[in-house]
Structures are given as structure tokens and as C-alpha cells.
Enzyme design. Structure first.
Site, PDB file in Angstrom:
ATOM      1  CG  PHE A 198     -41.288  99.412  38.971  1.00 43.83           C
ATOM      2  CD1 PHE A 198     -40.759  99.525  39.842  1.00 43.83           C
ATOM      3  CD2 PHE A 198     -42.498  99.591  38.571  1.00 43.83           C
ATOM      4  CE1 PHE A 198     -42.006 100.703  40.846  1.00 43.83           C
ATOM      5  CE2 PHE A 198     -43.068 100.364  38.306  1.00 43.83           C
ATOM      6  CZ  PHE A 198     -43.261 100.680  40.426  1.00 43.83           C
ATOM      7  CG  ASP A 226     -38.591 100.444  32.661  1.00 46.14           C
ATOM      8  OD1 ASP A 226     -38.441 101.690  32.496  1.00 46.14           O
ATOM      9  OD2 ASP A 226     -39.901  99.875  33.052  1.00 46.14           O
ATOM     10  CE1 TYR A 236     -42.730 108.839  37.964  1.00 46.11           C
ATOM     11  CE2 TYR A 236     -44.527 108.747  36.142  1.00 46.11           C
ATOM     12  CZ  TYR A 236     -43.858 108.188  37.343  1.00 46.11           C
ATOM     13  OH  TYR A 236     -44.369 107.003  37.884  1.00 46.11           O
ATOM     14  CE  LYS A 237     -39.756 106.065  37.800  1.00 54.20           C
ATOM     15  NZ  LYS A 237     -40.195 105.677  39.112  1.00 54.20           N
ATOM     16  NE  ARG A 272     -36.824 103.665  45.483  1.00 53.23           N
ATOM     17  CZ  ARG A 272     -36.574 103.872  44.408  1.00 53.23           C
ATOM     18  NH1 ARG A 272     -36.316 103.147  43.142  1.00 53.23           N
ATOM     19  NH2 ARG A 272     -38.035 104.828  44.264  1.00 53.23           N
TER      20      ARG A 272
END
Lengths: 408, 408
Positions: free
Chosen positions: A124, A193, A218-219, A367
């Protein structure tokens, strides 16, 4: 061929089926981007309204104590700890994933006295950028390598191996225990992570003997847009842990107002400045959606949803040029399935117009995220229905590519 | 002797008297801690409710574009810029004051190629701690000196002079233009922390030729508890500005997802990770309380309120051992008046019990903050009334000192 009735049967047998009622979901939308921004848990709006009108408006400064704002970072941390195999006092909520990764990678340089960081090329971007910024600042060196070269790159110069547990593009899971062992065998630390794994996989940091970790609120944790992130520091690193963002809330006595920094004795030394209280209250309220939920059941459902999606794509879309970009084997896959397609951008946009919402990752990936708390097998069916319609109508053909500001 | 009628006459003539109606204030409370946590502006609760239910709940990931979340940092920055004498594109909102100061001080080391930072001993702790953390990490040196030794400490080794514009303990204002000139004369940069001056003084960064600045969103700017902070980078430093917290939102193309960091062309390079959107929406809504307000009138009223308080203390409390801790001259004083007293802690607690809310700063200071947007001269009168009652009843005598977690 798999039928809608098959999907509905899976939902009827789903031990988590009632958890969907804990969320406010827009009618008619098939939301498959909970891996980017989790849906809104019920009760969050009411909780924030109370925090604003009563705690801020009426309580004012007194609410730091009376409403417990000062304890939010540790309280949220403890709730997250239970989802990632950590002790309550090993996790604290603070800042963003990027800022927190800077703290951890810098701590690894200091604690090992070494100068090399190893990361995965294509990981990422913010993780790579933060390591680049730290290296430019300190003279350390970042080695970005392909996944299959990671173990060979671990030498006794390496301070830390920094990896996203689940790859954001492909959904592939790294073997946390094996790679942690490989790093530690060379005297390096492992920094994980968990942004794409916490809240969807049965992450077990302590079983894997992980050293340090960060993750996003927030995911899959449903903490709201840009919710604060969290830091994990294994108990054995508590005392040596030293990070450079030594703000006042990480001080041993933040309210003594002395001139010299002295780190707090525990995980609080990972804190920096005053936290964004309103966003953190939303995160705390959102985490309530996991109350009483068995994380192993969550992981099992993620696998089931992803497996179903792949089956349906194989059965119904095999003539349309899609390729599964990550593992077909659910044991090696996180909460998403990524499809490669030459027209990925247009396909994604056409699906969004039909209110089935995946996301696009450049250059050619769509995705599909399957957040197990609120996604049903019937939603997977419906998403494939809409995808079939998009392909049959060639609805993607008129979508001109533009870089959109869609926050992952 | 000054009378309540005198105070009411001042309020009747106050050009800002209508602005108080823009705030929700608890009945019966005299709130004199807006320098620590600003009061709640009307409309913020409604705005957040819409952000949560509609933008997050219904819009989901689409709201990054459709609801303009992605532009919040620059939008809020531009609103703040107008209060501090900066250009709209010189200010951006991000992270906390502590994290932002780390960015700026690190940038100063990089841009000057020097290794010494100068700060004021006794300045706000988090500023000193952050500089200490940066120095420990990079091998730079921090020189903390008394205010009257600052100019003599500026040499051609110094990368930056880092000062809080208004001292948090005494309310004394530093001469920004003069100290900036003194720093620049030695080739050093000036870094100003505006936490205790923005929104209460007529700060003019560009008139003072300031180089870099940070400030807090939750004090006089009324952004809510722990609201995000802001960064100012003077236009002339835009290109050389390089900071180590190189998160993805500071990238030139954050949504291209490439492996190599490349800084955004403008002030966006001061951004790091994904911002706490809900807290930032509250800040944006809260800043609306300044719409159409003349910052010079705000500053004049702050002086008037503070002058009145000192007069009333002199007239009515001269036998009770209080000493004005900062400047009596309103031209040299920010939005607060600090009183020293041997029983400062007990006095502060007794006042809070009577719903007049100042705050305590160890070891012996009671701070009275006069936020001009919502504080009336009659409130100053009422605060002194309650203080007189506390002293007459010796209500402070039974207060045992305890370090409280009251966030400044």
C-alpha cells in the site's frame, strides 16, 4: 449451476445473519467497499449527537474527565485488541495509520540500532511513502522487494520487515507467523499493517509473536471516514519502545507541564498530540458492532462470501475476460476478491451507476470487498447479476478513465 | 468603582454582541476556558448528523467526492488563513499541532542544513517535547532559553526559532515581526505556534514575514474537542518544503498508487494520512462562527475584556493575595489573564463548583480565558462576583490538589 436459492440457504445458516441489523445500509445498494470505508453502525449518529450537544456543548472542558474523553485512546485500543489477538494494554488508538507507521518504523531503527528497512514493492503506497520519508530524514535505507524475495532480503543489517498483512490490491494474506520468525531469526523486528485484515480475519498477533503493528479504523472496523488508527506494541517491547513523535499525551505526566519529555510507562508512550475526540467517539461506537461477535465466524464468513463470488464469476462471466487477481484459495485470501479486466475502470464505474459498489485500483483491478458483518450471500448474487448486466450491455465502454479521489 | 451597569454599557456598545447568539452555551455557566476548548457553535450538531446519516450512511465511499470530503483539508485551511494573515493556499488542516510541529521543525533542519533549534524554556510542553523527540531522532540540538535570552541565542548554527506566539501560562505576546527578523538575520527560520493567538488576536503572518506556523483547531477556533490542527508554509518556502511524514495524501498523485513518493506541488505536501473526516467537518462548521467577523474587532474586545477583569480584580480582590501573572498592558496580552495565587488549585476548583470555569496551570496559576465571540463584559463581572464569594467563604481551603486530566 449455483442459484439464488443456494445463496439464500447459506444466509439462513449464517451464524452472523442477525449482525447485519446493527448497520444502517442504503436501500437498493449492494455495498462491496467495506474494505475501504466500513458501513455506518446504528447508534453512531445518536452517540455523536450526545457527544456534541451534551459533552461538548454543556460539559465543555469538564468533559475531558466527566465524559471520559481522556481515556478514549486506551478504551478504543482495548476493544480493537480483542479482535487482533493482543492484550488490552498492548494497543492504543492515535493519529493516522501513516503517522503511526512512522512511529513504529522509527522505533525499530532506534531499538535495533540498524539502518535498513525491508518492505514489499507494490504494497500500500502510504506505507512505502512513510518509510521513504523516514529514510530520507534519517539516512536509513529502504529495500522494496518482490514478495518472493522477502526472506532472502532479511539480513543482520535489517531493523524491520514492514508488511501489510493482506495485500490491498490482491487480497493475498502473508503468513504472519512465518515471516515474523524469518525476520526475528536475523534480529529484525516485524511490523504489520493490519488495515486490510483486522475485523475480517482472525488476526492473532501474539500467537504469531509479532513485534509491532498498526491498522486503520475506518475499513472493517467501521469507525467512520478517516477514523483514527491504532498501534500495537508487544509487551516485551514496552520498555525499550522509543518513538520520535513525543507529544504531550505520551508523557509520563502530561498534566504536570514540565519542560522535559519523559515517556509514559506503557502503551501511552505511542500517543502524540490531542486526539480528534469526535472521530474517536464514532470509532468507539462503531466498534460496538463487534460486541459478542466471534472473530473466527467472521473469518469463516469472509471466506464463504469470497468463494461464492469466485464460483459465480466462473459460472456466469467466464466469457468476459475477467481474471481473479489474487488467491482462489480462501485460506490465503482476505475479505476481498480482486478481478483483473482490461476495462476495469469502466466496469467499476458502470457497476457504481447500478448501485453495486466495488472500487477500482489502477491500472486494471476491480476490488470486491465482502465485509462479513453486513454482507449477505444474496448480496454477492445480486452483485454478480448487476455485473452480468454491465457486461451484456457493454455499459463500461463509454467510461473515460479519470483518476478519482476515492480514499482506500 | 466599576459597576455591573458599566459592564452592561460596554456590552451594549460591543460591535460583536450579536455573535454570541451563534453559540450554544450552558445556562448559568460563566465559561472562561475557551482558550482551552472553544464553545459549541450552533449548527455543528446538525451538520455532523447530516455528515453521518447521509454522507457516511447513505453515500458511503462515494462521499469522498460527492460530499467533498477530499477537499476538507484545503477548505478548512483557507478559512483559517483569513484569520491569520495568510493566503488561502498557504494553510492546510491536518493531524494535531504536535504532529504538525514535527513536520515543520524537521523541514527547517532539512531546508537550512543546520542542526540547532531554539525554543523558549517553559513554553507549551508539547512543543518542547516534539522538538526533543526530533532532536533525539536526528542528532539535532535543542536550546531552551529564557525569553530575554532568545535573541542572543540566535546564531548562524540555528535552523529555526520555535515559539508559541502567545504564552499559554501568562498570556504574553511575543513580537512576531521582530523575532522573525532576528531569526532571519542569522539565516534561521521562524516557526510560530498560533494555538493561543489565532481567532483572538489579529495575527498577520505575512506582514510579519513569518516562515512557518502551526496552530490548534479547538481553542479560539471552536472546532470541537481535539479538532485537527493546521500548518502554514509561506509561499516562498513552498518548493523547498520537505517534511518526513510523507503519507499518501501529500503525494503529487495520491490515487495513482505508485511506489515512489513524490511531493504534491503546493501546501498539500504538508498532508500525511487520511484525515479524521468527522472531526474536520465539525471544525469547518465551527469556523462558520467567524463568518463576517472583523478580526480586529475580536482583538479589541479581547483587550477590553481582559482590561476589565484586571480592573475588577484590583478593585475587589486586592486583599486576597492574587498577582497578575502576565502583562497588565492589554497591547502585550493575548485572550487570557492569568492570576497567580498560593491556593490556585483550590481557587480554580471552587470556582468550577460555582460554574465559573477557568483552568489551573501548575503550580500556581489560574487562567481566565476571554473568548471574544461569546464572552460578555457582564460575564467578566459575574466571574469576579463568584471569585469574591469563593475568597470570602474560603471555599478553596478544602480542595486537595490532584493532577487532573484537563486538556489545554
Amino acid at each position: 449451476m449455483t442459484t439464488l436459492a443456494d445463496c439464500e440457504a447459506l444466509d439462513a445458516a449464517d451464524p452472523l445473519r442477525a449482525v447485519r441489523d446493527r448497520f444502517e445500509l442504503p436501500k437498493g445498494v449492494v455495498y462491496l467497499d467495506g474494505n475501504s470505508l466500513g458501513a455506518l453502525p446504528k447508534g453512531v449518529a445518536e452517540r455523536l449527537d450526545r457527544a456534541i450537544r451534551e459533552e461538548w456543548g454543556q460539559g465543555l472542558i469538564r468533559s475531558w474527565n466527566k465524559a471520559g474523553w481522556i481515556d478514549l485512546p486506551a478504551r478504543c485500543g482495548a476493544k480493537i485488541a480483542r479482535l487482533i489477538g493482543a492484550r488490552d494494554d498492548e494497543v492504543i488508538v492515535a493519529d493516522s495509520t501513516s503517522v503511526d507507521l512512522f512511529k513504529l518504523a522509527s522505533a525499530a531503527l532506534t531499538m535495533t540500532g540498524r539502518r535498513v528497512l525491508v518492505a514489499e514493492a507494490g504494497d500500500f503506497p502510504t506505507d512505502l511513502y512513510i518509510l521513504q520519508g523516514l529514510c530520507a530524514q534519517t539516512g536509513a535505507e529502504l529495500r522494496m522487494v518482490a514478495p518472493d524475495a522477502i526472506e532472502a532480503t532479511l539480513t543482520d543489517e535489517v531493523a524491520a520487515l514492514v508488511l501489510t498483512h493482506v495485500n490491498y490490491r490482491t487480497g493475498e494474506i502473508h503468513d504472519m507467523a512465518a515471516l515474523t520468525r524469518a525476520a526475528q531469526a536475523k534480529g529484525a523486528l516485524s511490523i504489520w499493517d493490519l488495515s486490510h485484515s483486522a475485523g475480517v480475519l482472525d488476526v492473532d498477533l501474539n500467537a504469531a509473536n509479532a513485534d509491532l503493528a498498526v491498522g486503520c479504523g475506518y475499513k472493517y472496523l467501521n469507525g467512520g471516514p478517516g477514523a483514527p488508527a491504532y498501534v500495537f506494541v508487544a509487551s516485551r517491547w514496552r520498555e525499550p519502545f522509543t518513538q520520535p513523535l513525543t507529544g504531550w499525551l505520551g508523557h509520563a505526566q502530561p498534566f504536570a507541564f514540565v519542560d522535559a519529555y519523559e515517556p509514559a510507562p506503557g502503551i501511552h508512550r505511542a500517543l502524540c498530540g490531542t486526539p480528534p475526540v469526535l472521530s474517536m467517539i464514532a470509532l468507539e461506537a462503531g466498534l460496538g458492532a463487534f460486541d459478542g461477535v466471534d472473530i473466527h465466524a467472521v473469518r469463516a464468513k469472509a471466506k464463504s462470501l469470497g468463494d461464492l463470488f469466485i464460483t459465480l464469476v466462473d459460472e456466469r462471466l467466464c466469457d468476459h475476460g475477467f481474471e481473479v487477481a489474487g488467491p482462489r484459495d480462501g485460506a490465503r485470501r482476505g475479505g476481498q476478491v480482486s478481478l483483473r479486466h482490461p476495462q476495469a475502470y469502466g466496469v467499476c464505474q458502470a457497476l457504481i451507476e447500478r448501485e453495486a459498489i466495488p472500487d477500482f485500483r489502477a491500472p486494471d483491478v476491480v476490488r470486491f470487498g465482502f465485509a462479513p458483518l453486513y454482507t449477505r450471500h444474496a448480496d454477492v448474487w445480486e452483485a454478480v447479476e448487476r455485473l452480468c448486466a454491465v457486461m451484456a450491455e457493454k455499459a463500461f465502454a463509454d467510461k473515460r478513465f479519470q483518476v478519482r479521489s476515492q480514499v482506500t
